[in-house]
Design an enzyme around this catalytic site. Structure first.
Site, PDB file in Angstrom:
ATOM      1  N   HIS A 213      35.283  -5.557  55.146  1.00 27.42           N
ATOM      2  CA  HIS A 213      35.191  -5.622  56.612  1.00 27.42           C
ATOM      3  C   HIS A 213      35.200  -7.064  57.119  1.00 27.42           C
ATOM      4  O   HIS A 213      35.039  -7.309  58.312  1.00 27.42           O
ATOM      5  CB  HIS A 213      33.895  -4.903  57.038  1.00 27.42           C
ATOM      6  CG  HIS A 213      33.817  -4.573  58.492  1.00 27.42           C
ATOM      7  ND1 HIS A 213      32.837  -5.088  59.316  1.00 27.42           N
ATOM      8  CD2 HIS A 213      34.586  -3.785  59.285  1.00 27.42           C
ATOM      9  CE1 HIS A 213      33.000  -4.630  60.539  1.00 27.42           C
ATOM     10  NE2 HIS A 213      34.049  -3.841  60.553  1.00 27.42           N
ATOM     11  N   LYS A 215      36.309 -10.847  58.314  1.00 21.41           N
ATOM     12  CA  LYS A 215      37.382 -11.438  59.108  1.00 21.41           C
ATOM     13  C   LYS A 215      37.304 -12.947  58.904  1.00 21.41           C
ATOM     14  O   LYS A 215      36.459 -13.619  59.498  1.00 21.41           O
ATOM     15  CB  LYS A 215      37.244 -11.106  60.594  1.00 21.41           C
ATOM     16  CG  LYS A 215      37.488  -9.641  60.925  1.00 21.41           C
ATOM     17  CD  LYS A 215      36.232  -8.838  60.916  1.00 21.41           C
ATOM     18  CE  LYS A 215      36.510  -7.410  61.390  1.00 21.41           C
ATOM     19  NZ  LYS A 215      35.337  -6.540  61.227  1.00 21.41           N
ATOM     20  N   ASP A 220      44.394 -24.967  55.551  1.00 17.83           N
ATOM     21  CA  ASP A 220      44.390 -26.263  54.863  1.00 17.83           C
ATOM     22  C   ASP A 220      43.006 -26.678  54.375  1.00 17.83           C
ATOM     23  O   ASP A 220      42.791 -27.852  54.055  1.00 17.83           O
ATOM     24  CB  ASP A 220      44.956 -27.359  55.769  1.00 17.83           C
ATOM     25  CG  ASP A 220      46.459 -27.235  55.959  1.00 17.83           C
ATOM     26  OD1 ASP A 220      47.096 -26.529  55.136  1.00 17.83           O
ATOM     27  OD2 ASP A 220      47.000 -27.826  56.908  1.00 17.83           O
ATOM     28  N   HIS A 432      32.181  -5.677  71.126  1.00 20.67           N
ATOM     29  CA  HIS A 432      32.371  -5.611  69.678  1.00 20.67           C
ATOM     30  C   HIS A 432      31.759  -6.823  68.982  1.00 20.67           C
ATOM     31  O   HIS A 432      31.880  -7.000  67.781  1.00 20.67           O
ATOM     32  CB  HIS A 432      33.878  -5.531  69.367  1.00 20.67           C
ATOM     33  CG  HIS A 432      34.196  -5.156  67.962  1.00 20.67           C
ATOM     34  ND1 HIS A 432      34.705  -6.054  67.042  1.00 20.67           N
ATOM     35  CD2 HIS A 432      34.085  -3.975  67.293  1.00 20.67           C
ATOM     36  CE1 HIS A 432      34.900  -5.447  65.890  1.00 20.67           C
ATOM     37  NE2 HIS A 432      34.539  -4.185  66.001  1.00 20.67           N
ATOM     38  N   LYS A 434      29.245  -9.357  67.181  1.00 22.61           N
ATOM     39  CA  LYS A 434      28.134  -9.234  66.234  1.00 22.61           C
ATOM     40  C   LYS A 434      27.402 -10.575  66.220  1.00 22.61           C
ATOM     41  O   LYS A 434      27.841 -11.527  65.580  1.00 22.61           O
ATOM     42  CB  LYS A 434      28.633  -8.901  64.833  1.00 22.61           C
ATOM     43  CG  LYS A 434      29.501  -7.619  64.746  1.00 22.61           C
ATOM     44  CD  LYS A 434      30.953  -7.953  64.716  1.00 22.61           C
ATOM     45  CE  LYS A 434      31.861  -6.854  64.239  1.00 22.61           C
ATOM     46  NZ  LYS A 434      31.668  -5.531  64.690  1.00 22.61           N
ATOM     47  N   ASP A 439      15.001 -18.078  68.860  1.00 25.05           N
ATOM     48  CA  ASP A 439      14.138 -19.237  69.136  1.00 25.05           C
ATOM     49  C   ASP A 439      14.870 -20.555  69.367  1.00 25.05           C
ATOM     50  O   ASP A 439      14.298 -21.625  69.121  1.00 25.05           O
ATOM     51  CB  ASP A 439      13.135 -19.424  67.989  1.00 25.05           C
ATOM     52  CG  ASP A 439      12.133 -18.282  67.906  1.00 25.05           C
ATOM     53  OD1 ASP A 439      12.050 -17.500  68.861  1.00 25.05           O
ATOM     54  OD2 ASP A 439      11.442 -18.181  66.874  1.00 25.05           O
TER      55      ASP A 439
END
Length: 515
Positions: A213, A215, A220, A432, A434, A439
């Site tokens: 899952h 991404k 380079d 979508h 995440k 703090d």
């Protein structure tokens, strides 16, 4: 004895064997009970589902420790040369936890861009691809054969023609609806494109549940991306035909979709996501995460130093275009760790990081997640923090792209609300993102949802950033989204459901370990 009785006897034997296998696996009781109930009440379908999605492979090792050590050592080349590493005392043990379990060392980011929409991400990515001179590495759960996927594919093919090494990992299940010709075209153009854990009966049947899952994009060895966006048009244009929620009270400035009623299509629902673009030695950690996956899918061990160049030059200005200029910080020296987890690891490292951050929070914990199906440790940590007076805020989408997941999450959100946490429902699009911020000292972003699947089944990657400036910038992202959200109290159908909706939510909650 008739054939009918023999068939019934065989069925019950298979049910008993399957349930015993589930019990002997010694996983969490909630997950054990969920699988046992599925197998018991829908025997044939339940056993098939268990074979495909329930087998536990956490004890298996998919990559040798020797190879892992080689890849880890190369990513640590610049670690010893770093000076004045300032880790907040509150999180020193968290840093050590990730070092001990994931060999993830803290490295510096000389420049960080926060990209909060698909247009800015694609614009920035295409510019970096065009500037590539040595290699481009991409790991995507979804690489769609649509206008965006083909645009990125054409850009990669052009760089391959110029002699740039291009490697692509795509998830076999995430790309099930993508025709073989799309990836064959990449291979014919000189790109090494490999699927992750292809599902072929029967050899990989039991591993269909374990998906990559992550991404990740590395260009380079100097520029890296991590976050929640895949290569598909909906991450730019949004999704269509998502129904509204009955009884909600609208908020001004939500692109005309506030206050929609159940059953009435809201039209095109904008996609809201978060992707981070890094420069600096932290890119070496992203590189290592990709090359570990590459060794697994291709059995090619890449450890050459040319993939881990020393950071040089000044950061690129305006990397993400006008839309993201205010979210770039060229002078920051943030310390960060890239943490990966997967079902074959002995411990769920990212989940441990979330639990540690929540339980050590002193002032606030802000979390964004598209799917809220927390396992027991995370739910307990959130409720404990809320009851102890910490400002706990959970933001989820008001309208989801997965209805059964949305139904299952409602009881969890109510439970958290009753503990004193603030539940926010984002209504300006499909959220979508995440994201976790604590703090003004710690922030985390990546591919991990707050659900059983991400914490226990998927191969995920998150970056944990120990930097006040970056945490405050990501906190502001959360607060901006809060202006486009409504509290749970303003959705009576969620907070006070009638008997049958409440019963259905409770039933779907039983299945939450499997969703």
């Amino acid at each position: 004895m008739s054939y009918h009785l023999i068939l019934v006897a065989i069925t019950w034997i298979l049910i008993a064997v399957a349930i015993v296998h589930v019990v002997l696996d010694n996983r969490q009781p909630a997950k054990t009970m969920a699988w046992a109930l599925v197998i018991l009440f829908i025997p044939v379908v339940g056993i098939i589902l268990y074979l495909f999605f329930g087998m536990n492979h956490r004890k298996e090792r998919l990559i040798s420790q020797r190879s892992l050590d080689q890849l880890a050592k190369r990513s640590m080349v610049n670690f010893d040369g770093q000076h004045n590493l300032q880790v907040p005392s509150q999180y020193r043990q968290l840093v050590d936890l990730f070092i001990n379990q994931d060999l993830s060392v803290p490295l510096k980011s000389s420049h960080t861009d926060i990209l909060t929409d698909g247009y800015s991400f694609v614009h920035s990515l295409l510019r970096d691809i065009a500037a590539a001179r040595h290699h481009i590495h991409i790991a995507m759960y979804i690489f769609a054969d649509d206008a965006l996927g083909r645009l990125v594919a054409d850009a990669l093919l052009q760089k391959s023609c110029e002699g740039v090494e291009v490697r692509v990992i795509y998830d076999d299940v995430g790309c099930w609806n993508v025709g073989r010709r799309f990836f064959e075209r990449l291979r014919e153009g000189g790109i090494e494109a490999v699927s992750f854990l292809p599902v072929h009966f029967p050899s990989f049947t039991s591993k269909a549940n374990y998906r990559n899952h992550r991404k990740l994009v590395i260009v380079d060895g100097k520029v890296g991306y991590i976050g929640g966006m895949n290569m598909a048009c909906r991450y730019v244009k949004g999704i269509k035909g998502v129904e509204g929620v009955e009884g909600t009270k609208g908020v001004e400035g939500t692109n005309g979709i506030e206050g929609t009623k159940g059953g009435q299509a809201a039209g095109n629902l904008p996609w809201r996501d978060t992707m981070l673009r890094f420069q600096g030695t932290i890119v070496h950690a992203l590189q290592r995460a990709f090359l570990v996956d590459w060794y697994f899918v291709d059995r090619t061990l890449i450890t050459s130093r040319e993939y881990y160049p020393a950071p040089t030059g000044s950061p690129r200005q305006g990397a993400a275009g006008d839309a993201a200029e205010s979210s770039s910080c060229p002078s920051e020296k943030a310390l960060a760790q890239v943490v990966t987890c997967g079902p074959m690891a002995p411990y769920p490292e990212i989940m441990q990081g979330y639990v540690y951050a929540i339980l050590t929070a002193r002032r606030y914990v802000f979390i964004q997640t598209p799917y809220f199906l927390p396992n027991e440790p995370v739910l307990f940590a959130l409720k404990t923090a809320a009851v102890s007076g910490v400002d706990v805020r959970i933001m989820c989408p008001l309208r989801s792209d997965a209805h059964i997941t949305e139904w299952a999450s409602r009881s969890y959100l109510r439970e958290l609300h009753e503990a004193g946490a603030k539940v926010l429902l984002y209504q300006a699009g499909f959220l979508h993102s995440k994201l976790l911020v604590c703090d003004d000292l710690l922030a985390s972003c990546g591919s991990t949802n707050v659900d059983f699947r991400s914490f226990e089944n998927n191969f995920e990657a998150n970056v944990f950033i120990y930097d006040e400036a970056t945490a405050q910038r990501l906190k502001q992202v959360f607060l901006d989204d809060q202006q486009q959200s409504i509290p749970l109290e303003q959705v009576p159908s969620w907070l006070y459901p009638k008997f049958f909706p409440r019963l259905w939510q409770s039933v779907t909650r039983l299945l939450s370990p499997l969703l």
